[in-house]
Design a protein around this motif. Structure first.
Motif, mmCIF file in Angstrom:
data_model
loop_
_atom_site.group_PDB
_atom_site.id
_atom_site.type_symbol
_atom_site.label_atom_id
_atom_site.label_comp_id
_atom_site.label_asym_id
_atom_site.label_seq_id
_atom_site.Cartn_x
_atom_site.Cartn_y
_atom_site.Cartn_z
ATOM 1 N N LYS A 136 -0.987 2.893 5.018
ATOM 2 C CA LYS A 136 0.410 3.319 5.061
ATOM 3 C C LYS A 136 1.134 2.545 6.161
ATOM 4 O O LYS A 136 0.582 2.301 7.222
ATOM 5 N N ALA A 137 2.375 2.118 5.865
ATOM 6 C CA ALA A 137 3.188 1.375 6.836
ATOM 7 C C ALA A 137 3.451 2.243 8.062
ATOM 8 O O ALA A 137 3.535 3.465 7.943
ATOM 9 N N PRO A 138 3.547 1.634 9.228
ATOM 10 C CA PRO A 138 3.531 0.217 9.579
ATOM 11 C C PRO A 138 2.103 -0.318 9.725
ATOM 12 O O PRO A 138 1.196 0.382 10.169
ATOM 13 N N VAL A 139 1.928 -1.598 9.347
ATOM 14 C CA VAL A 139 0.639 -2.284 9.397
ATOM 15 C C VAL A 139 0.859 -3.664 10.018
ATOM 16 O O VAL A 139 1.830 -4.334 9.690
ATOM 17 N N THR A 140 -0.051 -4.084 10.882
ATOM 18 C CA THR A 140 -0.026 -5.436 11.427
ATOM 19 C C THR A 140 -1.343 -6.109 11.071
ATOM 20 O O THR A 140 -2.415 -5.545 11.314
ATOM 21 N N ILE A 141 -1.239 -7.313 10.492
ATOM 22 C CA ILE A 141 -2.416 -8.108 10.140
ATOM 23 C C ILE A 141 -2.422 -9.290 11.096
ATOM 24 O O ILE A 141 -1.403 -9.959 11.275
ATOM 25 N N ARG A 142 -3.588 -9.560 11.731
ATOM 26 C CA ARG A 142 -3.631 -10.589 12.760
ATOM 27 C C ARG A 142 -4.859 -11.468 12.587
ATOM 28 O O ARG A 142 -5.939 -10.985 12.237
ATOM 29 N N LEU A 143 -4.676 -12.754 12.815
ATOM 30 C CA LEU A 143 -5.795 -13.697 12.855
ATOM 31 C C LEU A 143 -6.331 -13.649 14.279
ATOM 32 O O LEU A 143 -5.773 -14.254 15.201
ATOM 33 N N LYS A 144 -7.420 -12.892 14.473
ATOM 34 C CA LYS A 144 -7.951 -12.659 15.820
ATOM 35 C C LYS A 144 -8.725 -13.865 16.340
ATOM 36 O O LYS A 144 -8.715 -14.136 17.540
ATOM 37 N N ALA A 145 -9.409 -14.583 15.442
ATOM 38 C CA ALA A 145 -10.164 -15.774 15.844
ATOM 39 C C ALA A 145 -10.040 -16.820 14.749
ATOM 40 O O ALA A 145 -9.886 -16.487 13.577
ATOM 41 N N GLY A 146 -10.094 -18.094 15.129
ATOM 42 C CA GLY A 146 -9.979 -19.173 14.175
ATOM 43 C C GLY A 146 -8.548 -19.667 14.055
ATOM 44 O O GLY A 146 -7.620 -19.083 14.607
ATOM 45 N N SER A 147 -8.389 -20.781 13.316
ATOM 46 C CA SER A 147 -7.059 -21.374 13.174
ATOM 47 C C SER A 147 -6.502 -21.272 11.767
ATOM 48 O O SER A 147 -5.379 -21.664 11.517
ATOM 49 N N GLY A 148 -7.314 -20.726 10.821
ATOM 50 C CA GLY A 148 -6.820 -20.540 9.465
ATOM 51 C C GLY A 148 -6.692 -21.839 8.716
ATOM 52 O O GLY A 148 -7.353 -22.814 9.055
ATOM 53 N N PRO A 149 -5.850 -21.912 7.730
ATOM 54 C CA PRO A 149 -5.022 -20.820 7.212
ATOM 55 C C PRO A 149 -5.844 -19.789 6.429
ATOM 56 O O PRO A 149 -6.803 -20.138 5.761
ATOM 57 N N VAL A 150 -5.431 -18.527 6.541
ATOM 58 C CA VAL A 150 -6.033 -17.425 5.814
ATOM 59 C C VAL A 150 -4.932 -16.763 5.006
ATOM 60 O O VAL A 150 -3.877 -16.424 5.541
ATOM 61 N N VAL A 151 -5.185 -16.593 3.707
ATOM 62 C CA VAL A 151 -4.211 -15.968 2.814
ATOM 63 C C VAL A 151 -4.692 -14.565 2.473
ATOM 64 O O VAL A 151 -5.825 -14.387 2.013
ATOM 65 N N ILE A 152 -3.835 -13.580 2.700
ATOM 66 C CA ILE A 152 -4.138 -12.183 2.382
ATOM 67 C C ILE A 152 -3.247 -11.789 1.218
ATOM 68 O O ILE A 152 -2.034 -12.027 1.247
ATOM 69 N N SER A 153 -3.832 -11.189 0.185
ATOM 70 C CA SER A 153 -3.024 -10.779 -0.974
ATOM 71 C C SER A 153 -3.352 -9.355 -1.370
ATOM 72 O O SER A 153 -4.409 -8.821 -1.036
ATOM 73 N N GLY A 154 -2.426 -8.748 -2.086
ATOM 74 C CA GLY A 154 -2.595 -7.373 -2.540
ATOM 75 C C GLY A 154 -1.321 -6.856 -3.166
ATOM 76 O O GLY A 154 -0.566 -7.615 -3.787
ATOM 77 N N LEU A 155 -1.065 -5.562 -2.983
ATOM 78 C CA LEU A 155 0.107 -4.912 -3.559
ATOM 79 C C LEU A 155 0.907 -4.182 -2.487
ATOM 80 O O LEU A 155 0.332 -3.589 -1.574
ATOM 81 N N HIS A 156 2.225 -4.233 -2.626
ATOM 82 C CA HIS A 156 3.140 -3.427 -1.814
ATOM 83 C C HIS A 156 3.527 -2.259 -2.711
ATOM 84 O O HIS A 156 4.150 -2.444 -3.752
ATOM 85 N N LEU A 157 3.133 -1.059 -2.332
ATOM 86 C CA LEU A 157 3.397 0.145 -3.124
ATOM 87 C C LEU A 157 4.512 0.945 -2.477
ATOM 88 O O LEU A 157 4.509 1.149 -1.258
ATOM 89 N N ILE A 158 5.461 1.406 -3.308
ATOM 90 C CA ILE A 158 6.573 2.219 -2.820
ATOM 91 C C ILE A 158 6.579 3.525 -3.603
ATOM 92 O O ILE A 158 6.741 3.522 -4.823
ATOM 93 N N ALA A 159 6.393 4.622 -2.897
ATOM 94 C CA ALA A 159 6.416 5.953 -3.514
ATOM 95 C C ALA A 159 7.751 6.605 -3.195
ATOM 96 O O ALA A 159 8.171 6.661 -2.042
ATOM 97 N N SER A 160 8.434 7.068 -4.239
ATOM 98 C CA SER A 160 9.712 7.755 -4.042
ATOM 99 C C SER A 160 9.688 9.064 -4.807
ATOM 100 O O SER A 160 9.092 9.157 -5.873
ATOM 101 N N GLN A 161 10.339 10.061 -4.252
ATOM 102 C CA GLN A 161 10.379 11.367 -4.888
ATOM 103 C C GLN A 161 11.431 11.354 -5.984
ATOM 104 O O GLN A 161 12.575 10.975 -5.758
ATOM 105 N N GLU A 162 11.035 11.755 -7.212
ATOM 106 C CA GLU A 162 11.970 11.813 -8.332
ATOM 107 C C GLU A 162 12.722 13.133 -8.290
ATOM 108 O O GLU A 162 12.243 14.123 -7.752
ATOM 109 N N GLU A 163 13.910 13.119 -8.885
ATOM 110 C CA GLU A 163 14.706 14.338 -8.970
ATOM 111 C C GLU A 163 14.019 15.328 -9.894
ATOM 112 O O GLU A 163 13.398 14.960 -10.883
ATOM 113 N N ASP A 164 14.125 16.621 -9.579
ATOM 114 C CA ASP A 164 13.565 17.652 -10.446
ATOM 115 C C ASP A 164 14.350 17.699 -11.743
ATOM 116 O O ASP A 164 15.567 17.561 -11.763
ATOM 117 N N SER A 165 13.649 17.919 -12.831
ATOM 118 C CA SER A 165 14.343 18.063 -14.109
ATOM 119 C C SER A 165 14.906 19.478 -14.199
ATOM 120 O O SER A 165 14.545 20.362 -13.431
#
Length: 159
Positions: free
Chosen positions: A102-131
């Motif tokens: 869950k946000a906030p998240v920090t991704i860091r290259l702690k050792a090495g010079s890379g390049p390192v590519v990180i991939s995945g999904l950005h998920l957004i949850a929103s509350q829908e209106e009640d019917s």
């Protein structure tokens, strides 16, 4: 827990939560050693980062590249955890499954010079209106629909 696109989650009896997913990718190197993923200031939205793969990019040197993630734990404290130690000769890519934060998240290259590519999904949850209809009314309506079906007549026997 993993979410897929167009999947809805029940949020108590108050309503439903709608989930949208978007492709996520960032590249870390000695020039750009960290990436911060933040949520918007909108109150009704929750942002999640689902990390799937960590991979060495083109031009990576023969060295250890350690990727570390900093996020909040269940007590509300920031925790830093190494999630990958990549090397071009023995482990150039690693699958993280569906590592969700869950946000906030920090991704860091702690050792090495890379390049390192990180991939995945950005998920957004929103509350829908009640019917307008409650769950009980919806169930009753479904029962009525079932009762309105015409009765099945037995087939006539040929002689």
């Amino acid at each position: 827990m993993s979410f897929s696109e167009d999947e809805s989650l029940r949020v108590g009896s108050a309503g439903q939560s709608k989930l949208e997913s978007y492709l996520f990718s960032c590249e870390l190197s000695s020039k750009v050693p960290s990436y911060s993923f933040h949520d918007d200031e909108e109150e009704d939205l929750e942002h999640f980062l689902e990390l799937r793969t960590v991979c060495l990019g083109e031009g990576a040197k023969e060295e250890s590249n350690v990727v570390e993630v900093t996020a909040m734990n269940h007590l509300g404290k920031n925790v830093s955890v190494p999630i990958a130690n990549l090397n071009i000769k023995c482990l150039p890519m690693m699958s993280l499954g569906e590592f969700e934060l869950k946000a906030p998240v920090t991704i860091r290259l702690k050792a090495g010079s890379g390049p390192v590519v990180i991939s995945g999904l950005h998920l957004i949850a929103s509350q829908e209106e009640d019917s307008d209809m409650s769950e009980e009314e919806e169930t009753e309506e479904e029962d009525e629909d079932e009762e309105e079906l015409p009765a099945i007549k037995p087939a006539k026997k040929k002689q």
